[in-house]
Scaffold this motif. Structure first.
Motif, mmCIF file in Angstrom:
data_model
loop_
_atom_site.group_PDB
_atom_site.id
_atom_site.type_symbol
_atom_site.label_atom_id
_atom_site.label_comp_id
_atom_site.label_asym_id
_atom_site.label_seq_id
_atom_site.Cartn_x
_atom_site.Cartn_y
_atom_site.Cartn_z
ATOM 1 N N GLU A 116 28.890 13.667 -15.306
ATOM 2 C CA GLU A 116 29.312 13.146 -16.607
ATOM 3 C C GLU A 116 29.524 11.635 -16.549
ATOM 4 O O GLU A 116 29.155 10.906 -17.473
ATOM 5 C CB GLU A 116 30.602 13.836 -17.055
ATOM 6 N N LEU A 117 30.109 11.163 -15.445
ATOM 7 C CA LEU A 117 30.333 9.724 -15.305
ATOM 8 C C LEU A 117 29.018 8.967 -15.184
ATOM 9 O O LEU A 117 28.897 7.836 -15.680
ATOM 10 C CB LEU A 117 31.217 9.446 -14.090
ATOM 11 N N HIS A 120 25.420 5.056 -17.858
ATOM 12 C CA HIS A 120 24.168 4.590 -18.469
ATOM 13 C C HIS A 120 24.423 4.092 -19.891
ATOM 14 O O HIS A 120 23.853 3.079 -20.320
ATOM 15 C CB HIS A 120 23.135 5.716 -18.479
ATOM 16 N N ARG A 121 25.279 4.802 -20.613
ATOM 17 C CA ARG A 121 25.590 4.392 -21.983
ATOM 18 C C ARG A 121 26.376 3.085 -22.008
ATOM 19 O O ARG A 121 26.164 2.240 -22.875
ATOM 20 C CB ARG A 121 26.379 5.487 -22.691
ATOM 21 N N VAL A 122 27.275 2.923 -21.035
ATOM 22 C CA VAL A 122 28.103 1.708 -21.011
ATOM 23 C C VAL A 122 27.281 0.505 -20.580
ATOM 24 O O VAL A 122 27.276 -0.538 -21.247
ATOM 25 C CB VAL A 122 29.308 1.896 -20.062
ATOM 26 N N LEU A 123 26.559 0.633 -19.471
ATOM 27 C CA LEU A 123 25.868 -0.510 -18.892
ATOM 28 C C LEU A 123 24.594 -0.868 -19.645
ATOM 29 O O LEU A 123 24.112 -2.002 -19.526
ATOM 30 C CB LEU A 123 25.555 -0.232 -17.420
ATOM 31 N N ALA A 124 24.015 0.078 -20.398
ATOM 32 C CA ALA A 124 22.816 -0.248 -21.171
ATOM 33 C C ALA A 124 23.123 -1.162 -22.340
ATOM 34 O O ALA A 124 22.246 -1.855 -22.852
ATOM 35 C CB ALA A 124 22.147 1.035 -21.671
ATOM 36 N N GLU A 125 24.355 -1.163 -22.809
ATOM 37 C CA GLU A 125 24.806 -2.008 -23.915
ATOM 38 C C GLU A 125 24.048 -1.720 -25.213
ATOM 39 O O GLU A 125 23.953 -2.567 -26.095
ATOM 40 C CB GLU A 125 24.657 -3.488 -23.583
ATOM 41 N N SER A 144 26.501 1.677 -29.529
ATOM 42 C CA SER A 144 27.565 1.014 -30.284
ATOM 43 C C SER A 144 28.802 1.900 -30.436
ATOM 44 O O SER A 144 29.847 1.415 -30.826
ATOM 45 C CB SER A 144 27.046 0.612 -31.672
ATOM 46 N N ASP A 145 28.662 3.202 -30.132
ATOM 47 C CA ASP A 145 29.793 4.111 -30.301
ATOM 48 C C ASP A 145 30.615 4.135 -29.023
ATOM 49 O O ASP A 145 30.658 5.129 -28.294
ATOM 50 C CB ASP A 145 29.276 5.501 -30.662
ATOM 51 N N MET A 146 31.280 3.035 -28.739
ATOM 52 C CA MET A 146 32.080 2.947 -27.521
ATOM 53 C C MET A 146 33.335 3.812 -27.600
ATOM 54 O O MET A 146 33.915 4.155 -26.583
ATOM 55 C CB MET A 146 32.465 1.492 -27.256
ATOM 56 N N GLU A 147 33.755 4.156 -28.808
ATOM 57 C CA GLU A 147 34.923 5.024 -28.937
ATOM 58 C C GLU A 147 34.652 6.375 -28.307
ATOM 59 O O GLU A 147 35.502 6.934 -27.609
ATOM 60 C CB GLU A 147 35.284 5.183 -30.411
ATOM 61 N N ASP A 148 33.452 6.906 -28.504
ATOM 62 C CA ASP A 148 33.072 8.179 -27.897
ATOM 63 C C ASP A 148 32.990 8.051 -26.379
ATOM 64 O O ASP A 148 33.376 8.965 -25.638
ATOM 65 C CB ASP A 148 31.727 8.636 -28.474
ATOM 66 N N VAL A 149 32.510 6.915 -25.898
ATOM 67 C CA VAL A 149 32.418 6.683 -24.453
ATOM 68 C C VAL A 149 33.811 6.658 -23.836
ATOM 69 O O VAL A 149 34.067 7.285 -22.803
ATOM 70 C CB VAL A 149 31.674 5.370 -24.165
ATOM 71 N N LEU A 150 34.729 5.932 -24.457
ATOM 72 C CA LEU A 150 36.088 5.847 -23.933
ATOM 73 C C LEU A 150 36.775 7.214 -23.951
ATOM 74 O O LEU A 150 37.520 7.557 -23.028
ATOM 75 C CB LEU A 150 36.902 4.844 -24.751
ATOM 76 N N SER A 151 36.507 7.994 -24.988
ATOM 77 C CA SER A 151 37.071 9.345 -25.050
ATOM 78 C C SER A 151 36.527 10.207 -23.911
ATOM 79 O O SER A 151 37.275 10.952 -23.266
ATOM 80 C CB SER A 151 36.745 9.984 -26.402
ATOM 81 N N GLY A 152 35.232 10.099 -23.645
ATOM 82 C CA GLY A 152 34.644 10.853 -22.533
ATOM 83 C C GLY A 152 35.207 10.440 -21.190
ATOM 84 O O GLY A 152 35.463 11.287 -20.319
ATOM 85 N N ALA A 191 34.499 -1.975 -17.897
ATOM 86 C CA ALA A 191 33.220 -2.442 -18.431
ATOM 87 C C ALA A 191 33.108 -2.156 -19.926
ATOM 88 O O ALA A 191 32.670 -3.014 -20.706
ATOM 89 C CB ALA A 191 32.061 -1.776 -17.677
ATOM 90 N N ALA A 192 33.499 -0.953 -20.318
ATOM 91 C CA ALA A 192 33.436 -0.599 -21.745
ATOM 92 C C ALA A 192 34.349 -1.502 -22.571
ATOM 93 O O ALA A 192 33.950 -1.997 -23.645
ATOM 94 C CB ALA A 192 33.823 0.873 -21.933
ATOM 95 N N MET A 193 35.572 -1.728 -22.078
ATOM 96 C CA MET A 193 36.487 -2.610 -22.807
ATOM 97 C C MET A 193 35.949 -4.041 -22.845
ATOM 98 O O MET A 193 36.113 -4.762 -23.842
ATOM 99 C CB MET A 193 37.864 -2.584 -22.149
ATOM 100 N N GLY A 194 35.287 -4.460 -21.751
ATOM 101 C CA GLY A 194 34.691 -5.798 -21.742
ATOM 102 C C GLY A 194 33.604 -5.941 -22.788
ATOM 103 O O GLY A 194 33.545 -6.960 -23.501
ATOM 104 N N PHE A 195 32.732 -4.938 -22.882
ATOM 105 C CA PHE A 195 31.664 -5.003 -23.890
ATOM 106 C C PHE A 195 32.232 -4.945 -25.308
ATOM 107 O O PHE A 195 31.713 -5.589 -26.225
ATOM 108 C CB PHE A 195 30.668 -3.868 -23.676
ATOM 109 N N ILE A 196 33.303 -4.166 -25.484
ATOM 110 C CA ILE A 196 33.948 -4.128 -26.801
ATOM 111 C C ILE A 196 34.514 -5.500 -27.152
ATOM 112 O O ILE A 196 34.364 -5.986 -28.280
ATOM 113 C CB ILE A 196 35.059 -3.058 -26.813
ATOM 114 N N ASN A 197 35.132 -6.164 -26.169
ATOM 115 C CA ASN A 197 35.672 -7.503 -26.414
ATOM 116 C C ASN A 197 34.565 -8.502 -26.712
ATOM 117 O O ASN A 197 34.732 -9.394 -27.560
ATOM 118 C CB ASN A 197 36.480 -7.968 -25.198
ATOM 119 N N ILE A 198 33.432 -8.356 -26.020
ATOM 120 C CA ILE A 198 32.302 -9.257 -26.283
ATOM 121 C C ILE A 198 31.799 -9.088 -27.713
ATOM 122 O O ILE A 198 31.539 -10.072 -28.422
ATOM 123 C CB ILE A 198 31.171 -9.001 -25.265
#
Length: 319
Positions: free
Chosen positions: A160-161, A166-171, A174-182, A246-253
């Protein structure tokens, strides 16, 4: 539910028990019973087992005590172990405590849920000849099946990770909320697995020191598996934290890009607004108001004042 087992022809065999106060278990059956499993027993079933086998079953609140002396001990009534097992029958997995009691050469287990670990071990013991010979084999078999179950769960967490990474690093997601929940779900599952492994290590160390004689090598082998899996949970925690960062960094970007657009728009429209404000003043003496080309001049000045900052930002590479 109340289930009893005996060993026949090298296999674990289930035997029915009828809860009737006036009908004791036949002596020949009583002599062969090696394991009594109580899965969410009723009060009637609990009392019947206590009367028939002469033991006192612990209450659920006693089973959840955290003190080592209350979870692992040996007294005149026999050996008592309270250990965590993973219950994944529901949508949200949880750790539950299983009480083990060894009395008179019999094993008694008490738990709240129908555990897949117990079902797996019973299936193996029914099919594989010689897998269980006594109570010690049953206890170690259950703990070995538990460790295997946790190993499978850790493999699922890693898979799962990998998908989430792949979803986080591919950028491109856009649904980072679902990624953070996972990620939060996998971290919670990894935490439950680590707690079970630490509890299992403590229980097996107790068995190695005090209880099951002649099984030292088997216990040490399970302990080696527990140690390797415990190290793997630490790796998974690090991976979850990295992906979280990484996910929080991309969200901040992404948020900074939006703020940057608003900031540039504000700077671009500020000079034209200033020009328009100046010529919107109600002063009596403003020579430009009487000029023939005063209005076109003001329009051109506002356009120039807006284009100039945009050109400057573009030249500096800020856009």
């Amino acid at each position: 539910m109340l289930i009893a087992f005996l060993i026949r022809d090298g296999r674990l065999e289930q035997t029915p028990l009828h809860v009737q106060d006036d009908a004791p278990i036949p002596p020949d059956v009583m002599q062969q019973i090696v394991w009594v499993d109580l899965n969410e027993p009723t009060e009637e079933e609990r009392e019947w087992v206590e009367v028939q086998f002469g033991l006192e079953l612990p209450e659920y609140r006693e089973m959840n005590d955290l003190e080592p002396s209350a979870r692992l001990y040996e007294d005149e009534d026999g050996l008592h172990l309270h250990s965590y097992f993973l219950s994944d029958q529901e949508e949200q997995p949880r750790n539950i405590t299983v009480a083990f009691a060894v009395l008179g050469g019999r094993l008694f287990t008490l738990h709240e849920d129908d555990l897949s670990t117990f079902r797996l071990f019973r299936l193996r013991a029914r099919r594989q000849i010689g897998l269980v010979k006594d109570v010690g084999d049953i206890i170690l078999g259950l703990f070995e099946a538990k460790v295997e179950h946790i190993a499978d769960k850790l493999e699922e967490i890693y898979s799962e990770l990998e998908a989430l990474s792949h979803r986080v690093l591919a950028e491109t997601d856009s649904d980072m909320e679902d990624v953070l929940s996972g990620l939060a779900v996998q971290e919670d599952m990894n935490g439950k697995a680590r707690l079970i492994l630490l509890d299992t290590r403590r229980t097996l160390s107790f068995l190695l020191r005090y209880a099951i004689a002649g099984r030292g090598e088997d216990i040490r082998e399970i302990l080696r598996d527990v140690e390797s899996l415990t190290s793997h949970t630490a790796f998974l925690f690090d991976k979850v934290n990295f992906l979280m960062d990484a996910a929080m960094g991309f969200i901040n970007i992404e948020q900074n890009k939006i703020i940057k657009i608003f900031s540039i728009a504000a700077v671009v429209f500020l000079p034209p607004t200033l020009v328009a404000s100046l010529y919107g003043m109600n002063f009596q003496h403003m020579p430009e108001l009487e000029w023939e080309y005063g209005y076109p001049m003001a329009i051109c000045l506002m356009i120039l004042a807006g284009v100039a900052p945009y050109w400057f930002f573009k030249r500096k590479g800020w856009l």
